[in-house]
Write a protein that holds these residues in place. Sequence first.
Motif, PDB file in Angstrom:
ATOM      1  N   THR A   1     -65.300   7.751  77.786  1.00  0.00           N
ATOM      2  CA  THR A   1     -66.004   7.392  78.983  1.00  0.00           C
ATOM      3  C   THR A   1     -65.254   7.012  80.165  1.00  0.00           C
ATOM      4  N   ALA A   2     -64.142   6.603  80.036  1.00  0.00           N
ATOM      5  CA  ALA A   2     -63.113   6.453  81.081  1.00  0.00           C
ATOM      6  C   ALA A   2     -62.875   7.838  81.903  1.00  0.00           C
ATOM      7  N   LEU A   3     -62.605   8.893  81.019  1.00  0.00           N
ATOM      8  CA  LEU A   3     -62.401   9.953  81.576  1.00  0.00           C
ATOM      9  C   LEU A   3     -63.744  10.514  82.408  1.00  0.00           C
ATOM     10  N   GLY A   4     -64.820  10.412  81.578  1.00  0.00           N
ATOM     11  CA  GLY A   4     -66.014  10.892  82.514  1.00  0.00           C
ATOM     12  C   GLY A   4     -66.278  10.185  83.816  1.00  0.00           C
ATOM     13  N   SER A   5     -65.782   8.865  83.876  1.00  0.00           N
ATOM     14  CA  SER A   5     -65.929   8.017  85.023  1.00  0.00           C
ATOM     15  C   SER A   5     -64.843   8.488  86.021  1.00  0.00           C
ATOM     16  N   ALA A   6     -63.846   8.766  85.505  1.00  0.00           N
ATOM     17  CA  ALA A   6     -62.351   9.374  86.413  1.00  0.00           C
ATOM     18  C   ALA A   6     -62.909  10.928  86.777  1.00  0.00           C
ATOM     19  N   THR A   7     -63.427  11.805  86.104  1.00  0.00           N
ATOM     20  CA  THR A   7     -64.072  13.044  86.576  1.00  0.00           C
ATOM     21  C   THR A   7     -64.813  12.761  87.784  1.00  0.00           C
ATOM     22  N   LYS A   8     -66.048  12.121  87.456  1.00  0.00           N
ATOM     23  CA  LYS A   8     -67.020  11.913  88.442  1.00  0.00           C
ATOM     24  C   LYS A   8     -66.585  11.256  89.804  1.00  0.00           C
ATOM     25  N   ALA A   9     -65.635  10.279  89.650  1.00  0.00           N
ATOM     26  CA  ALA A   9     -64.892   9.920  90.750  1.00  0.00           C
ATOM     27  C   ALA A   9     -64.060  11.012  91.663  1.00  0.00           C
ATOM     28  N   GLN A  10     -63.481  11.740  90.935  1.00  0.00           N
ATOM     29  CA  GLN A  10     -62.576  12.807  91.510  1.00  0.00           C
ATOM     30  C   GLN A  10     -63.710  13.874  92.184  1.00  0.00           C
ATOM     31  N   VAL A  11     -64.711  14.255  91.314  1.00  0.00           N
ATOM     32  CA  VAL A  11     -65.694  15.135  92.134  1.00  0.00           C
ATOM     33  C   VAL A  11     -66.339  14.587  93.391  1.00  0.00           C
ATOM     34  N   GLU A  12     -66.571  13.186  93.525  1.00  0.00           N
ATOM     35  CA  GLU A  12     -67.083  12.761  94.365  1.00  0.00           C
ATOM     36  C   GLU A  12     -66.210  12.693  95.611  1.00  0.00           C
ATOM     37  N   ALA A  13     -64.791  12.168  95.236  1.00  0.00           N
ATOM     38  CA  ALA A  13     -63.649  12.239  96.182  1.00  0.00           C
ATOM     39  C   ALA A  13     -63.713  13.799  96.940  1.00  0.00           C
ATOM     40  N   GLN A  14     -63.620  14.895  96.174  1.00  0.00           N
ATOM     41  CA  GLN A  14     -63.513  16.174  96.385  1.00  0.00           C
ATOM     42  C   GLN A  14     -64.786  16.483  97.637  1.00  0.00           C
ATOM     43  N   GLN A  15     -66.050  16.064  97.034  1.00  0.00           N
ATOM     44  CA  GLN A  15     -66.920  16.151  97.845  1.00  0.00           C
ATOM     45  C   GLN A  15     -66.856  15.468  99.204  1.00  0.00           C
ATOM     46  N   GLN A  16     -66.507  14.255  99.208  1.00  0.00           N
ATOM     47  CA  GLN A  16     -66.115  13.441 100.449  1.00  0.00           C
ATOM     48  C   GLN A  16     -65.057  14.291 101.311  1.00  0.00           C
ATOM     49  N   PHE A  17     -64.088  14.708 100.590  1.00  0.00           N
ATOM     50  CA  PHE A  17     -63.186  15.490 101.467  1.00  0.00           C
ATOM     51  C   PHE A  17     -63.762  16.966 101.980  1.00  0.00           C
ATOM     52  N   VAL A  18     -64.363  17.581 101.345  1.00  0.00           N
ATOM     53  CA  VAL A  18     -65.013  18.728 101.884  1.00  0.00           C
ATOM     54  C   VAL A  18     -65.960  18.586 103.208  1.00  0.00           C
ATOM     55  N   THR A  19     -66.549  17.151 103.021  1.00  0.00           N
ATOM     56  CA  THR A  19     -67.683  16.797 104.132  1.00  0.00           C
ATOM     57  C   THR A  19     -66.630  16.429 105.418  1.00  0.00           C
ATOM     58  N   THR A  20     -65.734  15.655 105.051  1.00  0.00           N
ATOM     59  CA  THR A  20     -64.792  15.241 106.123  1.00  0.00           C
ATOM     60  C   THR A  20     -64.323  16.445 106.859  1.00  0.00           C
ATOM     61  N   GLN A  21     -63.830  17.558 106.004  1.00  0.00           N
ATOM     62  CA  GLN A  21     -63.031  18.636 106.310  1.00  0.00           C
ATOM     63  C   GLN A  21     -64.151  19.480 107.341  1.00  0.00           C
ATOM     64  N   GLU A  22     -65.397  19.662 107.248  1.00  0.00           N
ATOM     65  CA  GLU A  22     -66.195  20.330 107.836  1.00  0.00           C
ATOM     66  C   GLU A  22     -66.626  19.551 109.040  1.00  0.00           C
ATOM     67  N   GLN A  23     -66.687  18.228 108.873  1.00  0.00           N
ATOM     68  CA  GLN A  23     -66.730  17.594 110.231  1.00  0.00           C
ATOM     69  C   GLN A  23     -65.601  17.700 111.196  1.00  0.00           C
ATOM     70  N   PHE A  24     -64.484  17.920 110.717  1.00  0.00           N
ATOM     71  CA  PHE A  24     -63.137  18.023 111.326  1.00  0.00           C
ATOM     72  C   PHE A  24     -63.246  19.420 112.078  1.00  0.00           C
ATOM     73  N   GLN A  25     -63.708  20.245 111.322  1.00  0.00           N
ATOM     74  CA  GLN A  25     -63.769  21.671 111.836  1.00  0.00           C
ATOM     75  C   GLN A  25     -64.775  21.623 112.805  1.00  0.00           C
ATOM     76  N   LYS A  26     -65.845  21.151 112.750  1.00  0.00           N
ATOM     77  CA  LYS A  26     -66.849  21.019 113.839  1.00  0.00           C
ATOM     78  C   LYS A  26     -66.375  20.509 115.054  1.00  0.00           C
ATOM     79  N   GLN A  27     -65.672  19.344 115.067  1.00  0.00           N
ATOM     80  CA  GLN A  27     -65.147  18.681 116.056  1.00  0.00           C
ATOM     81  C   GLN A  27     -64.010  19.254 116.728  1.00  0.00           C
ATOM     82  N   PHE A  28     -63.118  20.041 115.930  1.00  0.00           N
ATOM     83  CA  PHE A  28     -62.310  21.041 116.610  1.00  0.00           C
ATOM     84  C   PHE A  28     -62.850  22.133 117.212  1.00  0.00           C
TER      85      PHE A  28
END
Length: 142
Positions: free
Chosen positions: A96-123
């Motif tokens: 269960t802990a591993l599943g939660s950690a994996t979900k959090a990692q996926v969400e963090a990666q998605q947030q990173f991709v979104t932030t990176q896309e926003q940064f590229q648009k602004q750049f």
Amino acid sequence: MPIYYVKPDSDNQFPDKDTTPALDPADGLRAVNIPTTSVQYFTRYWWMYAFKSDDSQEVTAPGNLPNLDIDYLQGLIDQQGEQAEKRDKTIEGLQTALGSATKAQVEAQQQFVTTQEQFQKQFGSLSQQIVAVQKQLAAKAE
């Protein structure tokens, strides 16, 4: 190490088979130290144990003790079953802990991709603005 009190046989080499071990001292009984791991055997087969010497509290177990009874073995199986259940619960908790950690990692990666896309648009937008300003400056300089 538990101490039992037994009546010696007539040769003072073995506990008397016609008596039972006692937990309290009494006249005519001899104290013997029994390892905790041997208590189950000793309390069932005390007359098979030999005294190490005339005055020693130590006894020697025979090499031919019968197998422990089914109830004792069932108790060991039950204990192992309980331990297995605890391990299973621990494993489930870790999964269960591993599943939660994996979900959090996926969400963090998605947030990173979104932030990176926003940064590229602004750049890209800033780059276009810089090019436009450079063109204006170049046109004024002519």
